[in-house]
Design an enzyme around this catalytic site. Structure first.
Site, short mmCIF file in Angstrom:
data_model
loop_
_atom_site.label_atom_id
_atom_site.label_comp_id
_atom_site.label_asym_id
_atom_site.label_seq_id
_atom_site.Cartn_x
_atom_site.Cartn_y
_atom_site.Cartn_z
CG ASP A 1 -2.08 0.75 0.96
OD1 ASP A 1 -1.94 1.78 0.31
OD2 ASP A 1 -3.00 0.62 1.06
CB THR B 1 -6.88 1.80 -0.37
OG1 THR B 1 -5.37 2.84 0.04
CG2 THR B 1 -6.39 0.37 -0.08
CE LYS C 1 -4.51 1.24 4.68
NZ LYS C 1 -4.90 2.18 2.91
CG HIS D 1 -1.97 8.16 4.77
ND1 HIS D 1 -2.22 9.21 3.76
CD2 HIS D 1 -2.12 7.25 4.41
CE1 HIS D 1 -3.18 8.35 2.85
NE2 HIS D 1 -2.84 7.50 2.92
CG HIS E 1 -2.53 4.51 -3.43
ND1 HIS E 1 -1.85 5.43 -2.65
CD2 HIS E 1 -3.53 4.22 -2.69
CE1 HIS E 1 -1.88 4.90 -1.45
NE2 HIS E 1 -2.86 3.64 -1.16
CG HIS F 1 -2.20 8.37 -2.47
ND1 HIS F 1 -3.16 7.66 -2.35
CD2 HIS F 1 -2.29 7.67 -0.78
CE1 HIS F 1 -4.13 7.21 -0.78
NE2 HIS F 1 -3.64 7.04 -0.46
#
Length: 542
Positions: free
Chosen positions: A34, A75, A163, A311, A355, A481
């Site tokens: 990720d 995501t 996730k 992040h 991404h 992003h």
């Protein structure tokens, strides 16, 4: 002499049997890291081992110029696109969350109010919660669905991630299981879309309480910090400061700060979340006996902590470099395990990202590059005021989340509202282009190719924005992003193992080519809306 002939015959039969069993891989492993930028393969490579990323690059095939071809680069859409071979225009996952005109509220990409949490505490309670999850919102078939269909369900398909969306969307509609992390208990869970009760092996894995043990560790650099020459200073602006800390510098005593930072919820924000997932992957392979069946099995793995660290700390941070050096170790452990449990040459593995990620505007400006935060609330207010001046006071905007803007029905015809909105928005600082699907379907700007692959009739906004380069919605830490620029679209693409040649390519490829490549490698039908263009270089000489 006869005995020698007998031995030769046995050897030939053995070789023939091996060739017959090796005409398809025993296991396919799809790995998503990720928020991984393609450049991390090279920027941090001095601190990588020979058995992780470098093994995949040196002994596999490196597609160096892989890009996303739609917006937003998030995501949910990323995982959906990798495994369906198409884009949001078809698969419907237009963001992580989007506005439902039918429900009059935002919906989450993996939400499903008809299913319920399965967490090992007994049969699923019929109670809608934030753990009511399934692939129901995914409108296209996946390569994992095609594998299930081709083998009449005999192939096993399992998806795992911290996730939920990272586990659910890749595994598809027909998966045996998708398991994800419960941030309140530190256990892996699922929903009764898949099963009413966790399998025994997962109950045993959860009982080991690995998350609890990992969160009692201290996060310090795995190599001497002076070796981390390809990231910024340890103490820098725009880095996440955990509650109970005064700054963002190594080391991090997790045991001391975990209770103030969500306890088990802290797991995803540190690299030990990746450690936990590697152990979960090994337990899944053993528990489900993946790679030991007559038909090919498929395991999808999505590592999430790379995203949370990006992040929180940004793409130039010491924390991120350490996370990827540790991730290299996770890959090494996983590859060694696959070698031992499935057999070298018996598994097909690919690695990419959902991404990439951008530098934040503070760093860009400090580096004398173009960058500036953009006030999304200010954009919304300016748009509302501009429309009110033209058409009178009304509640024009139903929902705004870059790049999508959804409009309410008002007395003024929608087409007039959209034309006026596009004009107002294009006059605002930071907005480079506006796309209105109902008005611009035949327009031919460079960005329009992105937009057309992004717009889903049911789920997308009435209007989409394209911001100027270096622009980012205001934030106080790390980065994000979502744009159509290379910073967010350029991701790694590595192939390794069964029938994969050694080599590399710099030819431009797009993310929707992964699934057709798998289809042709495995002799599976293309999913219903998939691209039919594989990565041809992998097939050269075959």
């Amino acid at each position: 002499m006869n005995y020698r002939i007998f031995l030769v015959a046995i050897a030939l039969v053995s070789q023939l049997a091996h060739a017959q069993t090796n005409d398809k891989p025993k296991l396919v492993v799809g790995i998503v890291l990720d928020q991984m930028r393609a450049e991390y393969l090279y920027r941090f490579q001095d601190n990588y081992s020979e058995n992780g990323f470098k093994r995949l690059m040196n002994d596999g095939f490196n597609v160096k110029n892989m890009h996303y071809n739609y917006v937003p680069t998030y995501t949910g859409p990323g995982h959906a696109s990798i495994y369906t071979g198409t884009t949001p225009a078809n698969h419907g996952i237009v963001a992580n969350d989007w506005y439902s005109r039918e429900k009059g509220r935002t919906v989450y990409c993996a939400e499903d109010e008809t299913v319920f949490l399965t967490d090992g505490s007994g049969v699923s309670k019929k109670e809608v919660s934030s753990y009511s999850r399934s692939p129901r919102n995914l409108k296209s078939q996946t390569i994992t669905d095609e594998l299930k269909l081709a083998t009449s369900g005999r192939s096993k398909v399992v998806g795992i991630s911290l996730k939920d969306r990272g586990a659910i969307l890749p595994a598809g509609h027909m998966a045996d299981y998708a398991f994800w992390y419960h941030s309140e208990t530190g256990k892996f869970i699922t929903s009764n879309y898949y099963t009413e009760k966790l399998p025994a092996w997962l109950e045993q894995f959860n009982a080991r309480q690995l998350a609890d043990s990992l969160l009692d560790l201290t996060w310090e650099t795995i190599r001497p910090i002076q070796d981390y020459k390809n990231s910024g200073a340890d103490k820098a602006v725009m880095e996440k400061v955990f509650k109970g800390r005064k700054d963002a510098t190594f080391p991090y005593n997790l045991k001391k700060i975990r209770k103030k930072n969500g306890n088990f919820g802290l797991m995803s924000q540190v690299p030990f979340g990746n450690t936990l997932l590697t152990q979960m992957a090994k337990a899944t392979i053993e528990g489900e006996k993946l790679g030991s069946h007559d038909d090919t099995d498929f395991l999808t793995i999505s590592y999430s902590s790379t995203d949370y660290v990006g992040h929180g700390f940004g793409i130039r941070s010491k924390e991120l470099e350490d996370t990827y050096v540790r991730m290299d170790g996770e890959l090494s452990e996983l590859l060694n395990f696959l070698d031992d449990s499935v057999g070298k040459g018996n598994y097909l593995l690919f690695l990419s990202a959902d991404h990439a990620g951008s530098d934040n505007p503070v760093f860009l400006e400090k580096s004398r590059l173009t960058g500036k935060f953009i006030d999304t609330k200010g954009i919304k207010d300016s748009l509302n005021m501009g429309l009110a001046k033209l058409f009178g006071q009304a509640d024009y905007i139903a929902h705004f989340s870059v790049p999508h803007i959804y409009f309410n029905d008002v007395d003024t015809p929608k087409e007039e509202i959209l034309k006026a909105a596009a004009s107002i928005l294009k006059s605002l600082d930071g907005v480079k282009e506006v796309y209105v699907p109902s008005l611009h379907s035949s327009r031919n700007l460079d960005i329009d190719a992105f937009f057309r692959k992004s717009v889903n009739k049911m789920n997308s906004g009435d209007l989409l924005l394209h911001l100027d380069q270096g622009r980012m919605p205001t934030r106080t830490e790390g980065t994000t992003h979502g744009t159509a620029y290379n910073d967010d679209t350029h991701v790694p693409m590595l192939w390794y193992g069964w029938h994969v040649p050694k080599g590399s390519s710099v030819a431009k490829h797009t993310i929707d080519q992964i699934t057709p490549t798998l289809s042709f490698l495995l002799d599976l039908p293309l999913p219903d809306t998939s691209s039919d263009q594989p990565i041809e270089e992998i097939f050269e000489g075959k």
